[in-house]
Design a protein around this motif. Structure first.
Motif, PDB file in Angstrom:
ATOM      1  N   THR A 120       0.856  -1.186   0.000  1.00  0.00           N
ATOM      2  CA  THR A 120       0.000   0.000   0.000  1.00  0.00           C
ATOM      3  C   THR A 120       0.893   1.238   0.000  1.00  0.00           C
ATOM      4  OG1 THR A 120      -1.670  -1.199   1.255  1.00  0.00           O
ATOM      5  CG2 THR A 120      -1.856   1.199   1.189  1.00  0.00           C
ATOM      6  N   PHE A 121       0.673   2.097  -0.972  1.00  0.00           N
ATOM      7  CA  PHE A 121       1.401   3.360  -1.082  1.00  0.00           C
ATOM      8  C   PHE A 121       0.455   4.485  -0.683  1.00  0.00           C
ATOM      9  CE2 PHE A 121       3.106   0.616  -4.471  1.00  0.00           C
ATOM     10  CZ  PHE A 121       4.444   0.592  -4.109  1.00  0.00           C
ATOM     11  N   ALA A 122       0.956   5.437   0.100  1.00  0.00           N
ATOM     12  CA  ALA A 122       0.134   6.580   0.500  1.00  0.00           C
ATOM     13  C   ALA A 122       1.016   7.820   0.615  1.00  0.00           C
ATOM     14  CB  ALA A 122      -0.561   6.310   1.824  1.00  0.00           C
ATOM     15  N   VAL A 123       0.389   8.970   0.437  1.00  0.00           N
ATOM     16  CA  VAL A 123       1.079  10.242   0.639  1.00  0.00           C
ATOM     17  C   VAL A 123       0.236  11.060   1.603  1.00  0.00           C
ATOM     18  CG1 VAL A 123       1.853  12.375  -0.445  1.00  0.00           C
ATOM     19  CG2 VAL A 123       2.149  10.220  -1.634  1.00  0.00           C
ATOM     20  N   GLU A 124       0.867  11.537   2.665  1.00  0.00           N
ATOM     21  CA  GLU A 124       0.186  12.346   3.673  1.00  0.00           C
ATOM     22  C   GLU A 124       0.617  13.800   3.526  1.00  0.00           C
ATOM     23  OE1 GLU A 124      -2.158  11.204   5.774  1.00  0.00           O
ATOM     24  OE2 GLU A 124      -1.982   9.194   4.937  1.00  0.00           O
ATOM     25  N   LYS A 125       0.353  14.585   4.532  1.00  0.00           N
ATOM     26  CA  LYS A 125       0.670  16.005   4.508  1.00  0.00           C
ATOM     27  C   LYS A 125       2.149  16.247   4.231  1.00  0.00           C
ATOM     28  CE  LYS A 125      -2.884  17.189   7.846  1.00  0.00           C
ATOM     29  NZ  LYS A 125      -3.127  17.666   9.202  1.00  0.00           N
ATOM     30  N   LYS A 126       2.433  17.338   3.569  1.00  0.00           N
ATOM     31  CA  LYS A 126       3.794  17.798   3.304  1.00  0.00           C
ATOM     32  C   LYS A 126       4.647  16.753   2.593  1.00  0.00           C
ATOM     33  CE  LYS A 126       3.718  21.013   7.149  1.00  0.00           C
ATOM     34  NZ  LYS A 126       4.315  21.441   8.391  1.00  0.00           N
ATOM     35  N   CYS A 178       5.757  10.247   2.324  1.00  0.00           N
ATOM     36  CA  CYS A 178       5.401   8.979   1.688  1.00  0.00           C
ATOM     37  C   CYS A 178       5.340   7.868   2.719  1.00  0.00           C
ATOM     38  CB  CYS A 178       6.431   8.603   0.629  1.00  0.00           C
ATOM     39  SG  CYS A 178       6.454   9.741  -0.744  1.00  0.00           S
ATOM     40  N   ILE A 179       4.315   7.028   2.612  1.00  0.00           N
ATOM     41  CA  ILE A 179       4.156   5.896   3.516  1.00  0.00           C
ATOM     42  C   ILE A 179       3.984   4.639   2.673  1.00  0.00           C
ATOM     43  CG2 ILE A 179       2.743   4.859   5.331  1.00  0.00           C
ATOM     44  CD1 ILE A 179       1.910   7.720   6.101  1.00  0.00           C
ATOM     45  N   VAL A 180       4.736   3.598   3.020  1.00  0.00           N
ATOM     46  CA  VAL A 180       4.639   2.309   2.343  1.00  0.00           C
ATOM     47  C   VAL A 180       4.349   1.237   3.391  1.00  0.00           C
ATOM     48  CG1 VAL A 180       5.879   0.559   1.020  1.00  0.00           C
ATOM     49  CG2 VAL A 180       6.225   2.962   0.506  1.00  0.00           C
ATOM     50  N   GLU A 181       3.305   0.446   3.152  1.00  0.00           N
ATOM     51  CA  GLU A 181       2.987  -0.682   4.013  1.00  0.00           C
ATOM     52  C   GLU A 181       3.142  -1.951   3.193  1.00  0.00           C
ATOM     53  OE1 GLU A 181      -0.713  -2.710   6.462  1.00  0.00           O
ATOM     54  OE2 GLU A 181      -1.025  -0.841   5.401  1.00  0.00           O
ATOM     55  N   MET A 229       9.637   7.551  -2.261  1.00  0.00           N
ATOM     56  CA  MET A 229       8.892   6.302  -2.146  1.00  0.00           C
ATOM     57  C   MET A 229       9.832   5.100  -2.174  1.00  0.00           C
ATOM     58  SD  MET A 229       5.693   5.507  -1.682  1.00  0.00           S
ATOM     59  CE  MET A 229       4.618   6.740  -2.360  1.00  0.00           C
ATOM     60  N   ARG A 230      10.884   5.174  -2.972  1.00  0.00           N
ATOM     61  CA  ARG A 230      11.836   4.064  -3.068  1.00  0.00           C
ATOM     62  C   ARG A 230      12.588   3.853  -1.751  1.00  0.00           C
ATOM     63  NH1 ARG A 230      11.426   6.079  -8.223  1.00  0.00           N
ATOM     64  NH2 ARG A 230      11.312   4.519  -9.879  1.00  0.00           N
ATOM     65  N   GLY A 231      12.911   4.929  -1.058  1.00  0.00           N
ATOM     66  CA  GLY A 231      13.565   4.818   0.247  1.00  0.00           C
ATOM     67  C   GLY A 231      12.662   4.139   1.262  1.00  0.00           C
ATOM     68  N   ALA A 232      11.383   4.453   1.226  1.00  0.00           N
ATOM     69  CA  ALA A 232      10.425   3.830   2.140  1.00  0.00           C
ATOM     70  C   ALA A 232      10.267   2.343   1.822  1.00  0.00           C
ATOM     71  CB  ALA A 232       9.070   4.542   2.067  1.00  0.00           C
ATOM     72  N   ILE A 233      10.292   1.989   0.538  1.00  0.00           N
ATOM     73  CA  ILE A 233      10.225   0.580   0.139  1.00  0.00           C
ATOM     74  C   ILE A 233      11.445  -0.166   0.667  1.00  0.00           C
ATOM     75  CG2 ILE A 233      10.330  -1.005  -1.836  1.00  0.00           C
ATOM     76  CD1 ILE A 233       8.712   1.152  -3.410  1.00  0.00           C
ATOM     77  N   ASP A 234      12.630   0.424   0.482  1.00  0.00           N
ATOM     78  CA  ASP A 234      13.863  -0.208   0.970  1.00  0.00           C
ATOM     79  C   ASP A 234      13.809  -0.457   2.475  1.00  0.00           C
ATOM     80  OD1 ASP A 234      14.937  -0.223  -1.567  1.00  0.00           O
ATOM     81  OD2 ASP A 234      16.107   1.616  -1.275  1.00  0.00           O
ATOM     82  N   GLU A 235      13.343   0.516   3.226  1.00  0.00           N
ATOM     83  CA  GLU A 235      13.269   0.390   4.681  1.00  0.00           C
ATOM     84  C   GLU A 235      12.275  -0.695   5.085  1.00  0.00           C
ATOM     85  OE1 GLU A 235      14.001   0.712   8.618  1.00  0.00           O
ATOM     86  OE2 GLU A 235      15.162   1.590   6.983  1.00  0.00           O
ATOM     87  N   ALA A 236      11.127  -0.785   4.411  1.00  0.00           N
ATOM     88  CA  ALA A 236      10.127  -1.810   4.728  1.00  0.00           C
ATOM     89  C   ALA A 236      10.676  -3.214   4.456  1.00  0.00           C
ATOM     90  CB  ALA A 236       8.852  -1.571   3.925  1.00  0.00           C
ATOM     91  N   VAL A 237      11.358  -3.380   3.322  1.00  0.00           N
ATOM     92  CA  VAL A 237      11.951  -4.681   2.994  1.00  0.00           C
ATOM     93  C   VAL A 237      13.016  -5.036   4.024  1.00  0.00           C
ATOM     94  CG1 VAL A 237      13.368  -5.901   1.303  1.00  0.00           C
ATOM     95  CG2 VAL A 237      11.416  -4.568   0.537  1.00  0.00           C
ATOM     96  N   SER A 238      13.800  -4.062   4.423  1.00  0.00           N
ATOM     97  CA  SER A 238      14.837  -4.291   5.423  1.00  0.00           C
ATOM     98  C   SER A 238      14.228  -4.720   6.764  1.00  0.00           C
ATOM     99  CB  SER A 238      15.669  -3.020   5.594  1.00  0.00           C
ATOM    100  OG  SER A 238      16.613  -3.172   6.596  1.00  0.00           O
TER     101      SER A 238
END
Length: 182
Positions: free
Chosen positions: A40-46, A49-52, A74-83
């Motif tokens: 799930t990709f989302a964008v919040e205020k300011k 980017c959030i990736v679940e 978004m790619r950085g958030a994906i990397d962190e979630a996979v990690s």
């Protein structure tokens, strides 16, 4: 790996989805059978980017990570979630294979990974109490009066099913209901 993508308040190009498939696909080596990935990709205020990422093994084992990047990467958030998921699998490899489900993950982890096992779960206190029938509103009131973050009760609105009401981190309340399915 089977992928399901969901976008909230954003439309993504195929390159970000392909990047997510590539990175999350590397986790497939831990599973005997093909897992399902829900992203799930989302964008919040300011521009935050959030990736679940949720990985579900064929036998029901579930791994979940929610990561955000304040800079809009978004790619950085994906990397962190996979990690995060990779660390969870490696950290709990023995416990998953031994205690929960013997076929949850592949028993052999490649040698390049260091495996750090935590000690066993130490239960330091056991409490017993009667689960009283009440409405969810009464349970929230009782939880707040006790100053707890959750409360177990029998829901009079739902055939006396055992439920848990809890305080959500983002504000408000949540309810967990039991079902007969295993």
């Amino acid at each position: 790996m089977k992928f399901t993508f969901t976008c909230k308040k954003i439309s993504l190009n195929d390159s970000v989805k392909a990047y997510a498939e590539k990175k999350i696909g590397k986790l497939e080596k831990y599973f005997k059978e093909e897992p399902e990935a829900t992203v799930t990709f989302a964008v919040e205020k300011k521009n935050r980017c959030i990736v679940e990422v949720m990985l579900r093994g064929a036998n029901g084992t579930l791994f979940r990570a929610v990561c955000e990047d304040a800079d809009g990467d978004m790619r950085g958030a994906i990397d962190e979630a996979v990690s995060q998921i990779d660390r969870k699998i490696r950290k709990n490899k023995t416990r998953l294979a031994k205690n929960l489900r013997s076929d949850a993950i592949v028993p052999e982890v490649p040698e390049e990974f260091d495996i750090h096992e935590e000690r066993e779960f130490d239960i330091v206190r056991t409490k017993r109490f009667a689960v009283k029938p009440m409405s969810p509103e009464e349970a929230i009131l009782q939880m707040n009066l006790l100053g707890h973050s959750f409360f177990v009760f029998r829901n009079t609105d739902d055939d006396n099913a055992i439920c848990v009401v809890y305080t959500r981190n983002s504000g408000g309340y949540g309810i967990i209901e039991t079902s007969e399915q295993a």
